[in-house]
Design an enzyme around this catalytic site. Structure first.
Site, PDB file in Angstrom:
ATOM      1  N   ASP A   1       9.339   8.919  -9.406  1.00 46.93           N
ATOM      2  CA  ASP A   1       9.094   8.524  -7.889  1.00 46.93           C
ATOM      3  C   ASP A   1      10.107   7.358  -8.274  1.00 46.93           C
ATOM      4  OD1 ASP A   1       8.749   8.289  -5.181  1.00 46.93           O
ATOM      5  OD2 ASP A   1       6.483   7.242  -5.754  1.00 46.93           O
TER       6      ASP A   1
ATOM      7  N   SER B   1       0.869  -1.278   0.103  1.00 50.67           N
ATOM      8  CA  SER B   1      -0.173   0.054   0.065  1.00 50.67           C
ATOM      9  C   SER B   1       0.848   1.223   0.005  1.00 50.67           C
ATOM     10  CB  SER B   1      -0.765   0.149   1.216  1.00 50.67           C
ATOM     11  OG  SER B   1      -1.801   1.188   1.181  1.00 50.67           O
TER      12      SER B   1
END
Length: 778
Positions: free
Chosen positions: A151, A36
């Protein structure tokens, strides 16, 4: 299927679903959690056609925000433009317009770079060079598409046998496109963000040089196990990124010039990704004027033969531990939650079926320890209410007309040949369970349980993020203590058909004192005991103790009741006729399953606890219920009326026939055709007629039996006492005569050597050491 895994394996990457997770997205059924992040949760999922995918769903609280929907669409667009190439997973399906947008991509077998380095340490130069080449080529592909990843970090690089793969383009955007950034929100990961983004004033947008800066940080991390600008609070790290020099201690000298160039503060001073690839392969100088040569190299990189060779070289250069990690995932993680059709169940023959048999899928706990332990009670039939447990004579072996069996021996028959044998990463200390055509058995410590197909002997699924010591059948599910969860206050539910696993929400009690919090279960409820408080100090008897009824269908606690404090950490129980019968130290109590009200309590003789499975301390007694009668076995034998709690008949140690000792302890009985078969002292098996109250026969073992209250099994006209003999894996006793029919000698090499028999589908399953064997009984 044979899998050889060492005891110090890393934990497998999947984690069970939580109670609030949905069943599916689109045509993909969710199987487990993979991770997550800030935007969403990634699930392991499978389509109706059997394709396994990694499915990323936006968090519920973000799904209504237009900004995040647009960012998710950008991720989908970027992933589709890159998916299927050498360095990226292929996009399989997506929905960006539904209530909760999701994206399904190819499921890649391999750890992230973060997991690989954390578990197995820094990489040598050759592996670092191969990693840098592949990542640089991947970024060059991204940049040629006019995109920026933004990222890049160790957790967004997956290490597979075919090479590293770049994932999670949630922050990717086209160069020069509108920035989707909230005021005050820092996009990216501080340790790998570029200086032009980190500076609070005059910060620049992230272009391709920002990805190159992150690539330099990845190489430092893979070489040293740490980020180049250290750890700490986000603001401290961002300051060092913007103004301090990187810590390159431990980076191979051959990589210093390249890493220093990647980590330059000015983006104009950083090399392009394709130049980095050429520099690491030695195919060019990286001069800016060699554009024609660049094109030729791009064509060369796209050659199938060269790509295959580079893949082989990459796998061969990986550290041994990382290769082993990939192999483990290939062998076991791929089998997580594999759906297979259920085999038809063979009907029991009239000659051997119990008088009123329990459902075939009723829990059959099986201990593999050399210690006494509290078992989950067996739902059984054939006990008449108020029976008087009488023995035939005192001080002799008179069996009132039944054949005299004589002592146990090797028998005249040989043990049947196994139908199959499964060898794999099985743990030595767990409690195997047969349930719905599957043998659930503990994997190596820390790896949960494996589900082995009882018909074929093949691995059907793995459930890694559960406590594998004591799986228990509750209704259609296998329930046990959860692991790898936030806190120790959740249950884990596993579907035996396909291994799909999910967690309960926090239950408001701690399970830190027990490996076996489930006392009993019925069709939809698990009855659980736990203690108050989440802190680590104290002892069980210093904490409040609670009994909970957890509804597995509604996924919530239906009722909760405080119990008297005590030292027992597992309370064995059984459910029948609307009553939960729970055994504690010195007493047995019946509770109403509808609301938890106490109906009666009866004191039991004897005191003190014995060691059970895992770290549990359990009472000396266990309960079995049938036809309105509770049969208590342990430090004696006695009956109690299920509805009223009135005591019935009892058999104390001094009433036993001669030769069984003065401190007899009874094991959990198996009942069939009006006869109870149970162990005494770990040296004998008694067959007690429930109608005449007489001992039909008693059999003395010439091998070591597991200590009571270990349970006996009955199937195919045979009685199978629990074994703790390192030389004998199983002994079969004729149910009619009490004579030894055959002995299965052990060759597993297991030091513990303790097995409790599992029966089902007309077979005996022997779980010992690192193997499971299935023996035919008909």
């Amino acid at each position: 299927m044979t899998v050889n895994v060492t005891a110090d394996e890393p934990a497998l990457p999947v984690r069970p679903l939580l109670g609030h997770d949905p069943e599916s997205f689109g045509r993909y059924r969710l199987l487990a959690r993979l991770g997550s992040g800030g935007m969403g949760t990634v699930f392991l999922a499978r389509s109706d056609g059997g394709r396994t995918v990694a499915l990323k769903a936006i968090h519920r609280d973000l799904a209504e925000e237009r900004e995040f929907r647009e960012r998710f669409r950008q991720e989908l667009q970027a992933a589709r433009s890159l998916g299927g190439a050498d360095f990226f997973p292929a996009v399989v399906d997506a929905d960006t317009d539904g209530p909760r947008p999701w994206l399904a991509s190819e499921y890649l077998l391999g750890p992230s770079l973060a997991q690989a380095v954390e578990a197995h340490g820094p990489w040598p130069y050759a592996a670092l060079r191969a990693l840098g080449v592949a990542l640089a080529r991947g970024l060059a592909t991204v940049h040629r598409q006019g995109l920026v990843h933004r990222d890049l970090k160790p957790s967004n690089v997956l290490i597979t046998a075919d090479g590293p793969k770049l994932i999670d383009f949630g922050l990717a955007r086209a160069v020069g496109a509108e920035r989707l950034t909230r005021t005050g929100r820092q996009m990216g990961t501080p340790a790998y963000i570029s200086p032009e983004q980190a500076r609070p004033v005059g910060g620049q947008s992230a272009g391709p040089p920002a990805d190159v800066f992150a690539l330099g940080g990845l190489l430092v991390y893979a070489a040293t196990g740490r980020a180049p600008f250290g750890e700490g609070g986000a603001n401290d790290v961002l300051y060092r990124v913007a103004y301090a020099e990187p810590d390159l201690a431990g980076v191979p000298e051959e990589l210093w010039p390249l890493v220093v160039g990647c980590l330059a503060k000015d983006p104009a001073d950083r090399p392009a990704a394709d130049r980095i690839a050429r520099a690491l392969t030695g195919t060019g100088t990286g001069d800016d004027g060699e554009r024609d040569r660049d094109l030729d190299l791009d064509r060369q990189w796209d050659g199938e033969r060269q790509r295959d060779g580079e893949r082989e070289r990459f796998a061969g250069l990986l550290p041994a531990g990382v290769l082993h990690d990939i192999a483990l995932r290939t062998a076991t993680v791929w089998d997580v939650a594999v759906r297979r059709p259920e085999e038809p169940q063979a009907p029991a023959s009239a000659a051997t079926a119990p008088e009123a048999p329990p459902p075939q899928d009723a829990p059959r706990p099986a201990r593999r320890r050399l210690v006494l332990g509290g078992l989950g009670a067996l739902a059984a039939a054939g006990v008449a209410g108020g029976v008087w447990w009488a023995v035939a004579g005192s001080g002799d072996d008179d069996t009132r007309g039944e054949p005299r069996p004589g002592p146990g021996g090797s028998g005249t028959d040989t043990a049947p040949q196994p139908l199959w044998e499964y060898r794999g990463p099985l743990g030595d200390l767990g409690t195997p369970l047969y349930h719905r055509g599957v043998i659930a058995v503990q994997a190596d410590p820390g790896a949960g349980i494996l589900g082995v197909d009882a018909r074929r002997g093949t691995l059907r699924w793995t459930a890694p993020a559960v406590s594998g010591y004591t799986p228990m059948a509750c209704g259609d599910l296998i329930v046990m203590k959860a692991t790898y969860a936030d806190g120790d206050d959740r249950l884990a539910m596993v579907d035996p058909a396909d291994g799909r696993t999910w967690y309960s929400d926090p239950l408001g009690v701690t399970f830190r004192f027990t490996d076996h919090p489930i006392s009993a279960g019925d069709a939809r409820t698990a009855y659980v005991t736990g203690h108050s408080g989440a802190h680590r100090d104290g002892t069980p008897d210093s904490r409040r103790r609670y009994l909970l009824a957890y509804d597995m269908v509604a996924r919530k606690v239906r009722w909760r009741r405080e119990l008297e404090r005590g030292s027992a950490t597992h309370l064995p129980g059984v459910v029948a006729e609307g009553r939960l019968v729970l055994v504690d130290d010195g007493s047995v109590t019946a509770y109403d399953t509808a609301d938890g009200r106490r109906r009666w309590q009866v004191a039991l003789p004897g005191d003190g606890l014995v060691a059970g499975d895992g770290s549990d301390m359990v009472p000396r007694w266990t309960a079995t219920v049938a036809r309105g009668t509770v049969l208590m076995t342990g430090s004696g034998l006695r009956t109690i009326d299920l509805r009223t709690g009135r005591g019935g008949r009892q058999l104390d140690p001094d009433q036993l026939p001669s030769g069984t000792g003065d401190e007899a302890v009874f094991g959990v009985p198996a009942l069939a055709d009006g006869v109870a078969y149970l162990t005494v002292l770990g040296t004998h098996v008694f067959a007690i007629d429930l109608a005449s109250h007489h001992v039909r026969w008693r059999w003395k073992a010439d091998t070591d039996l597991a200590s009571p209250p270990a349970g006996t099994a009955v199937a195919g006209g045979l009685v199978f006492p629990p074994s703790s003999d390192s030389r004998a894996a199983a002994v079969a006793v004729d149910r009619r005569t009490g004579r030894t029919r055959w002995t299965l000698r052990d060759s597993s090499g297991s030091i513990l050597g303790t097995t409790e028999p599992l029966v089902g589908q007309g077979r005996l399953y022997v779980v010992r050491g690192k193997s499971i064997r299935a023996l035919p009984l008909t």
